[in-house]
Design an enzyme around this catalytic site. Structure first.
Site, short mmCIF file in Angstrom:
data_model
loop_
_atom_site.label_atom_id
_atom_site.label_comp_id
_atom_site.label_asym_id
_atom_site.label_seq_id
_atom_site.Cartn_x
_atom_site.Cartn_y
_atom_site.Cartn_z
N LYS A 41 1.90 9.95 -4.32
CA LYS A 41 3.30 10.14 -4.72
C LYS A 41 3.66 9.13 -5.80
O LYS A 41 2.93 8.16 -6.04
CB LYS A 41 4.22 9.98 -3.51
CG LYS A 41 4.18 8.61 -2.86
CD LYS A 41 5.10 8.54 -1.65
CE LYS A 41 5.02 7.16 -1.00
NZ LYS A 41 5.98 7.02 0.11
N ARG A 138 14.61 6.60 9.40
CA ARG A 138 14.73 7.17 8.05
C ARG A 138 14.91 8.68 8.17
O ARG A 138 16.03 9.17 8.19
CB ARG A 138 13.50 6.78 7.21
CG ARG A 138 13.60 7.11 5.75
CD ARG A 138 12.50 6.45 4.94
NE ARG A 138 11.17 6.79 5.40
CZ ARG A 138 10.04 6.25 4.89
NH1 ARG A 138 10.12 5.34 3.93
NH2 ARG A 138 8.86 6.62 5.35
N HIS A 168 5.99 7.40 11.38
CA HIS A 168 5.74 6.31 10.43
C HIS A 168 6.22 5.00 11.07
O HIS A 168 7.32 4.94 11.63
CB HIS A 168 6.50 6.56 9.13
CG HIS A 168 6.11 5.63 8.01
ND1 HIS A 168 4.88 5.71 7.39
CD2 HIS A 168 6.77 4.62 7.42
CE1 HIS A 168 4.81 4.78 6.44
NE2 HIS A 168 5.94 4.09 6.46
N ARG A 225 -3.01 7.98 6.39
CA ARG A 225 -2.34 8.15 5.10
C ARG A 225 -2.59 6.87 4.29
O ARG A 225 -1.91 5.86 4.48
CB ARG A 225 -0.85 8.39 5.30
CG ARG A 225 -0.54 9.60 6.19
CD ARG A 225 0.95 9.90 6.25
NE ARG A 225 1.74 8.81 6.78
CZ ARG A 225 2.05 8.64 8.08
NH1 ARG A 225 1.60 9.51 8.98
NH2 ARG A 225 2.79 7.63 8.47
N TYR A 271 17.09 -13.58 -27.71
CA TYR A 271 18.54 -13.49 -27.57
C TYR A 271 19.12 -14.69 -26.84
O TYR A 271 18.60 -15.14 -25.83
CB TYR A 271 18.92 -12.22 -26.79
CG TYR A 271 18.70 -10.95 -27.56
CD1 TYR A 271 19.46 -10.65 -28.68
CD2 TYR A 271 17.73 -10.03 -27.16
CE1 TYR A 271 19.26 -9.47 -29.38
CE2 TYR A 271 17.52 -8.84 -27.85
CZ TYR A 271 18.30 -8.57 -28.97
OH TYR A 271 18.11 -7.41 -29.66
N CYS A 318 13.07 -8.78 -24.33
CA CYS A 318 13.88 -7.79 -25.05
C CYS A 318 13.51 -6.38 -24.56
O CYS A 318 12.64 -6.21 -23.72
CB CYS A 318 13.63 -7.90 -26.55
SG CYS A 318 13.79 -9.58 -27.20
N MET A 319 14.16 -5.38 -25.12
CA MET A 319 13.88 -4.02 -24.70
C MET A 319 12.44 -3.62 -25.01
O MET A 319 11.79 -2.94 -24.21
CB MET A 319 14.84 -3.03 -25.39
CG MET A 319 14.63 -1.59 -24.96
SD MET A 319 15.80 -0.43 -25.70
CE MET A 319 17.29 -0.79 -24.77
N ASP A 320 11.92 -4.06 -26.16
CA ASP A 320 10.60 -3.61 -26.60
C ASP A 320 9.62 -4.75 -26.88
O ASP A 320 8.48 -4.48 -27.25
CB ASP A 320 10.74 -2.77 -27.88
CG ASP A 320 11.76 -1.66 -27.73
OD1 ASP A 320 11.54 -0.78 -26.88
OD2 ASP A 320 12.79 -1.70 -28.44
#
Length: 378
Positions: A41, A138, A168, A225, A271, A318-320
């Site tokens: 998953k 759950r 579970h 699992r 920044y 930073c973002m990138d």
């Protein structure tokens, strides 16, 4: 047509050979009549569901586990025919799409079965696994009357086949205190006994995630699992000393320096200029940022590996991009490692999880699909 991400200087490397070795380790650890479900998953916990599924099945896993019907259908579309179980709730009107594709669904509500039956398109029988809530709180049927209502609905409708029953555990990864685990285990056995007395018997009974399989191999019934530990990671920090065989991490994260500069004392980086050089320093820029899942919080005491040595992250992520303080002048294009090994040094997912005050599961999942996955088999 270009493959997405092939033009980036950042990439994840997934060692499929380690996936296979981890599966083999669990096969040796468990009894020979215990099957393994490879849990893929969330895009294989960020490793890539398609490639991981193929590697796990090739190593001897017999089932695949996913959270969503979409994930199961994607595996069918690439030609995987192994049994697949969807753990999450699927819309009842979509149940017959699962039946058409031989995908097993989790059930825990009698009214869901009624709605699914009423929307039946006449295409075969739907395999279901009854989820019992023994203390996770759950999803799952908890009280005996609701369990019996679900069992009756399945038994009295030929369009449903009770293929499995499962639960579970909430605390299987806490080896020092087993009281709650045993309470759940005993409750599960009691529920199974009632189901049997009502004529609701299933071939597949499962309760064990990775932690249960490691700590309680005699309490796994006939299917495990295998999730986090298939990827070579420990379910919890407390368990690390108790694992009886080596786990081989499959996930590493790399990039290349795209810029190197020398800055003078008093100059700031990134920044807010939160980092200010105290002396002449070499600063390298890495083209990966919080848009890729490399969170801003990592900058606090974060490090990467450059030429086999640790280099601290400086300034805000930073973002990138983010920046590191280099031990000296380094060539542009030099490979850097954010997770994994260089020479004698290694940055593990466990290290990052401790720094971020989270769990190992979250780290590979947070590295987004802007970062391409590459694969090797040894």
């Amino acid at each position: 047509m270009a493959v997405r991400g092939q033009f980036r200087d950042s990439w994840v490397e997934v060692n499929l050979g380690h996936i296979a070795e981890n599966v083999h380790s669990f096969q040796r650890h468990l009894s020979k009549d215990t099957d393994i479900m490879a849990v893929v998953k969330a895009d294989g916990y960020g490793h890539g569901a398609t490639e991981v599924a193929k590697a796990a099945l090739g190593a001897g896993a017999t089932w695949l586990g996913v959270a969503l019907l979409d994930e199961a259908l994607a595996l069918r579309e690439i030609g995987i025919h192994a049994p697949i179980l969807v753990f999450g709730r699927v819309l009842p009107e979509d149940a017959w799409l699962a039946a058409q594709n031989n995908i097993s669904l989790t059930v825990f509500q009698a009214d869901w079965l009624v709605k699914a039956k009423n929307s039946q398109s006449g295409t075969g029988c739907l395999n279901v696994h009854l989820k019992l809530d023994t203390g996770m709180g759950r999803v799952g049927a908890r009280e005996l009357p609701e369990i019996k209502a679900i069992a009756d609905e399945i038994l009295h409708e030929p369009c449903f086949l009770l293929e499995g029953v499962f639960t579970h555990f909430a605390t299987a990864d806490e080896p020092e205190d087993t009281a709650y685990f045993m309470k759940q285990y005993d409750r599960f056995r009691m529920m199974l006994s009632h189901l049997s007395s009502w004529g609701a018997r299933a071939e597949t009974i499962h309760c064990a995630n990775s932690a249960t399989a490691i700590n309680f191999p005699d309490k796994v019934f006939n299917l495990v699992r295998l999730g986090i530990s298939m990827y070579g990671l420990t379910p919890s920090a407390e368990m690390k000393p108790t694992i009886p065989f080596p786990l081989k991490p499959a996930f590493s994260l790399h990039s290349r320096l795209v810029h190197v500069k020398q800055i003078s004392p008093g100059e700031g980086v990134s920044y807010g200029a939160t980092y200010v050089a105290k002396r002449e320093e070499w600063i390298g820029t890495v083209p990966l940022g919080y848009a890729d899942g490399w969170l801003r919080k990592i900058a606090n005491n974060g490090e990467i590996l450059v030429n086999g040595k640790r280099a601290p992250i400086v300034g805000r992520i930073c973002m990138d991009f983010f920046m590191v303080r280099l031990p000296g002048e380094v060539e542009v294009g030099t490979k850097v490692t954010l997770i994994g090994r260089q020479g004698e040094e290694r940055i593990e997912i466990d290290d990052l999880a401790r720094q971020l005050e989270t769990i190992t599961y979250e780290i590979p999942c947070m590295i987004g699909d802007r970062v391409p996955r590459t694969y090797k088999k040894s």
